[in-house]
Design a protein around this motif. Structure first.
Motif, PDB file in Angstrom:
ATOM      1  N   LEU A   1       1.080  -1.657   0.432  1.00  0.00           N
ATOM      2  CA  LEU A   1       0.278  -0.109  -0.228  1.00  0.00           C
ATOM      3  C   LEU A   1       0.987   1.437   0.033  1.00  0.00           C
ATOM      4  O   LEU A   1       0.029   2.687  -0.038  1.00  0.00           O
ATOM      5  N   GLY A   2       2.305   0.753  -0.032  1.00  0.00           N
ATOM      6  CA  GLY A   2       2.901   2.318   0.416  1.00  0.00           C
ATOM      7  C   GLY A   2       2.783   2.783   1.220  1.00  0.00           C
ATOM      8  O   GLY A   2       2.915   4.746   1.496  1.00  0.00           O
ATOM      9  N   LEU A   3       2.175   2.513   2.337  1.00  0.00           N
ATOM     10  CA  LEU A   3       2.100   3.494   4.064  1.00  0.00           C
ATOM     11  C   LEU A   3       3.509   3.900   4.414  1.00  0.00           C
ATOM     12  O   LEU A   3       4.191   2.922   4.277  1.00  0.00           O
ATOM     13  N   ARG A   4       3.694   4.825   5.295  1.00  0.00           N
ATOM     14  CA  ARG A   4       4.513   5.742   5.662  1.00  0.00           C
ATOM     15  C   ARG A   4       4.532   6.369   6.847  1.00  0.00           C
ATOM     16  O   ARG A   4       2.982   6.896   7.347  1.00  0.00           O
ATOM     17  N   GLY A   5       5.384   6.911   7.708  1.00  0.00           N
ATOM     18  CA  GLY A   5       4.873   7.475   8.945  1.00  0.00           C
ATOM     19  C   GLY A   5       4.136   7.012   9.776  1.00  0.00           C
ATOM     20  O   GLY A   5       4.197   5.377  10.463  1.00  0.00           O
ATOM     21  N   SER A   6       3.200   7.979  10.129  1.00  0.00           N
ATOM     22  CA  SER A   6       2.133   8.015  11.438  1.00  0.00           C
ATOM     23  C   SER A   6       1.169   6.623  10.918  1.00  0.00           C
ATOM     24  O   SER A   6       0.409   5.820  11.620  1.00  0.00           O
ATOM     25  N   THR A   7       0.766   6.137   9.743  1.00  0.00           N
ATOM     26  CA  THR A   7      -0.046   5.281   9.128  1.00  0.00           C
ATOM     27  C   THR A   7       0.371   4.020   9.120  1.00  0.00           C
ATOM     28  O   THR A   7      -0.316   3.319   9.748  1.00  0.00           O
ATOM     29  N   ALA A   8       1.911   3.889   8.917  1.00  0.00           N
ATOM     30  CA  ALA A   8       2.693   2.782   8.615  1.00  0.00           C
ATOM     31  C   ALA A   8       2.456   2.441  10.622  1.00  0.00           C
ATOM     32  O   ALA A   8       1.850   1.315  10.855  1.00  0.00           O
ATOM     33  N   ASN A   9       2.549   3.091  11.482  1.00  0.00           N
ATOM     34  CA  ASN A   9       2.296   2.675  12.283  1.00  0.00           C
ATOM     35  C   ASN A   9       1.411   2.997  13.589  1.00  0.00           C
ATOM     36  O   ASN A   9       1.627   1.520  14.171  1.00  0.00           O
ATOM     37  N   ALA A  10       0.645   3.595  12.850  1.00  0.00           N
ATOM     38  CA  ALA A  10      -1.057   3.007  13.385  1.00  0.00           C
ATOM     39  C   ALA A  10      -1.272   1.262  12.563  1.00  0.00           C
ATOM     40  O   ALA A  10      -1.538   0.691  13.510  1.00  0.00           O
ATOM     41  N   LEU A  11      -0.721   0.781  11.811  1.00  0.00           N
ATOM     42  CA  LEU A  11      -1.350  -0.037  10.730  1.00  0.00           C
ATOM     43  C   LEU A  11       0.008  -1.544  12.344  1.00  0.00           C
ATOM     44  O   LEU A  11      -0.853  -2.223  12.567  1.00  0.00           O
ATOM     45  N   ALA A  12       0.680  -0.836  12.214  1.00  0.00           N
ATOM     46  CA  ALA A  12       1.585  -2.370  13.468  1.00  0.00           C
ATOM     47  C   ALA A  12       1.024  -1.792  14.480  1.00  0.00           C
ATOM     48  O   ALA A  12       0.897  -3.624  15.108  1.00  0.00           O
ATOM     49  N   ASN A  13       0.358  -0.806  14.929  1.00  0.00           N
ATOM     50  CA  ASN A  13      -0.073  -1.546  16.411  1.00  0.00           C
ATOM     51  C   ASN A  13      -1.368  -1.854  16.116  1.00  0.00           C
ATOM     52  O   ASN A  13      -1.641  -2.853  16.918  1.00  0.00           O
ATOM     53  N   PHE A  14      -2.434  -1.630  14.948  1.00  0.00           N
ATOM     54  CA  PHE A  14      -3.618  -2.449  14.906  1.00  0.00           C
ATOM     55  C   PHE A  14      -3.272  -3.770  15.298  1.00  0.00           C
ATOM     56  O   PHE A  14      -3.578  -4.686  15.570  1.00  0.00           O
ATOM     57  N   LYS A  15      -2.237  -4.796  14.479  1.00  0.00           N
ATOM     58  CA  LYS A  15      -1.820  -5.960  14.003  1.00  0.00           C
ATOM     59  C   LYS A  15      -1.149  -6.484  15.322  1.00  0.00           C
ATOM     60  O   LYS A  15      -1.851  -7.653  15.726  1.00  0.00           O
ATOM     61  N   LYS A  16      -0.640  -5.711  16.296  1.00  0.00           N
ATOM     62  CA  LYS A  16      -0.686  -5.558  17.619  1.00  0.00           C
ATOM     63  C   LYS A  16      -1.769  -6.438  18.523  1.00  0.00           C
ATOM     64  O   LYS A  16      -1.442  -7.559  19.057  1.00  0.00           O
ATOM     65  N   ARG A  17      -2.393  -5.757  18.296  1.00  0.00           N
ATOM     66  CA  ARG A  17      -3.542  -5.866  19.166  1.00  0.00           C
ATOM     67  C   ARG A  17      -4.187  -6.459  18.268  1.00  0.00           C
ATOM     68  O   ARG A  17      -4.786  -7.801  19.259  1.00  0.00           O
ATOM     69  N   ASN A  18      -4.367  -7.255  17.072  1.00  0.00           N
ATOM     70  CA  ASN A  18      -5.411  -8.105  16.230  1.00  0.00           C
ATOM     71  C   ASN A  18      -4.250  -9.870  16.956  1.00  0.00           C
ATOM     72  O   ASN A  18      -4.982 -10.339  17.011  1.00  0.00           O
ATOM     73  N   ASP A  19      -3.191  -9.043  16.983  1.00  0.00           N
ATOM     74  CA  ASP A  19      -2.350 -10.691  17.432  1.00  0.00           C
ATOM     75  C   ASP A  19      -2.871 -10.766  18.858  1.00  0.00           C
ATOM     76  O   ASP A  19      -2.487 -12.639  19.253  1.00  0.00           O
ATOM     77  N   ASP A  20      -2.554 -10.102  19.895  1.00  0.00           N
ATOM     78  CA  ASP A  20      -1.916 -10.638  21.386  1.00  0.00           C
ATOM     79  C   ASP A  20      -4.095 -10.787  21.182  1.00  0.00           C
ATOM     80  O   ASP A  20      -4.251 -11.434  22.032  1.00  0.00           O
ATOM     81  N   ALA A  21      -4.821 -10.339  20.763  1.00  0.00           N
ATOM     82  CA  ALA A  21      -6.657 -10.370  20.783  1.00  0.00           C
ATOM     83  C   ALA A  21      -6.577 -12.152  20.355  1.00  0.00           C
ATOM     84  O   ALA A  21      -7.705 -13.292  20.946  1.00  0.00           O
ATOM     85  N   ARG A  22      -6.194 -12.257  19.071  1.00  0.00           N
ATOM     86  CA  ARG A  22      -5.924 -14.024  19.113  1.00  0.00           C
ATOM     87  C   ARG A  22      -5.114 -14.690  20.072  1.00  0.00           C
ATOM     88  O   ARG A  22      -5.967 -15.697  19.799  1.00  0.00           O
ATOM     89  N   ARG A  23      -4.531 -14.329  19.936  1.00  0.00           N
ATOM     90  CA  ARG A  23      -3.842 -15.178  21.200  1.00  0.00           C
ATOM     91  C   ARG A  23      -4.790 -15.944  22.668  1.00  0.00           C
ATOM     92  O   ARG A  23      -4.749 -16.742  22.854  1.00  0.00           O
ATOM     93  N   ARG A  24      -5.515 -14.535  22.552  1.00  0.00           N
ATOM     94  CA  ARG A  24      -5.852 -14.742  23.888  1.00  0.00           C
ATOM     95  C   ARG A  24      -7.356 -15.646  24.145  1.00  0.00           C
ATOM     96  O   ARG A  24      -7.576 -16.585  24.367  1.00  0.00           O
ATOM     97  N   VAL A  25      -8.212 -15.412  22.369  1.00  0.00           N
ATOM     98  CA  VAL A  25      -9.239 -16.498  22.190  1.00  0.00           C
ATOM     99  C   VAL A  25      -8.805 -17.776  21.934  1.00  0.00           C
ATOM    100  O   VAL A  25      -9.117 -18.446  23.048  1.00  0.00           O
ATOM    101  N   GLN A  26      -7.527 -18.122  21.739  1.00  0.00           N
ATOM    102  CA  GLN A  26      -6.779 -19.497  21.626  1.00  0.00           C
ATOM    103  C   GLN A  26      -6.699 -19.899  23.091  1.00  0.00           C
ATOM    104  O   GLN A  26      -6.782 -20.800  23.231  1.00  0.00           O
TER     105      GLN A  26
END
Length: 166
Positions: A12-37
């Protein structure tokens, strides 16, 4: 649907705050999936017959069984979270569009500069009149120096050396 998180930002060519926000969202997603499992791996039923055979106080077991059977999970309104996700998505789209417009403007400017460089005449082929037409303040500065009786440009010898020997 499986998301390729490793390549999503670069595709998507993301940089800066958009890329950081996506990385934070991925981390929250991974944590939620791990907790559900983890929660799904835990046993979900209670063997009250085993407790009845072990414990003497049957009233306590009956009371706990009654409470467990009467338990109903609390229902939550997830509309607030969905609205927050949609707002995040809208902000990410706006940020991506702003980045795209800035990059497009920069590319257009660089393309114009490149065309200007490619079509420019060599410096040796320029005449004094053409240089003065491109930058009129040169003519004014030369006139000012000549009117003061100065025939040399200040700093020229320091920068280019003294050619009077030649």
């Amino acid at each position: 649907m499986k998301i390729d998180w490793a390549n999503l930002g670069s595709k998507l060519g993301l940089r800066g705050s958009t890329a950081n926000a996506l990385a934070n969202f991925k981390k929250r997603n991974d944590d939620a999936r791990r907790r559900v499992q983890q929660l799904q791996d835990q046993p979900q039923s209670v063997d009250f017959a085993q407790y009845r055979s072990i414990l003497k106080n049957q009233d306590v077991i009956a009371d706990i069984e009654k409470q467990v059977n009467a338990f109903q999970p609390k229902k939550y309104d997830v509309n607030r979270q969905i609205k927050a996700i949609e707002a995040f998505e809208a902000q990410a789209v706006r940020s991506a569009e702003e980045t795209k417009s800035k990059v497009d403007a920069e590319l257009k400017d660089l393309d114009a500069t490149l065309k200007n460089i490619e079509t420019a005449r060599p410096f040796e082929d320029l005449t004094v009149d053409e240089v003065v037409a491109a930058k009129p303040d040169i003519d004014e500065r030369v006139s000012q120096l000549v009117s003061k009786g100065r025939w040399q440009v200040p700093g020229y010898k320091e920068r280019f050396g003294d050619l009077s020997v030649l």
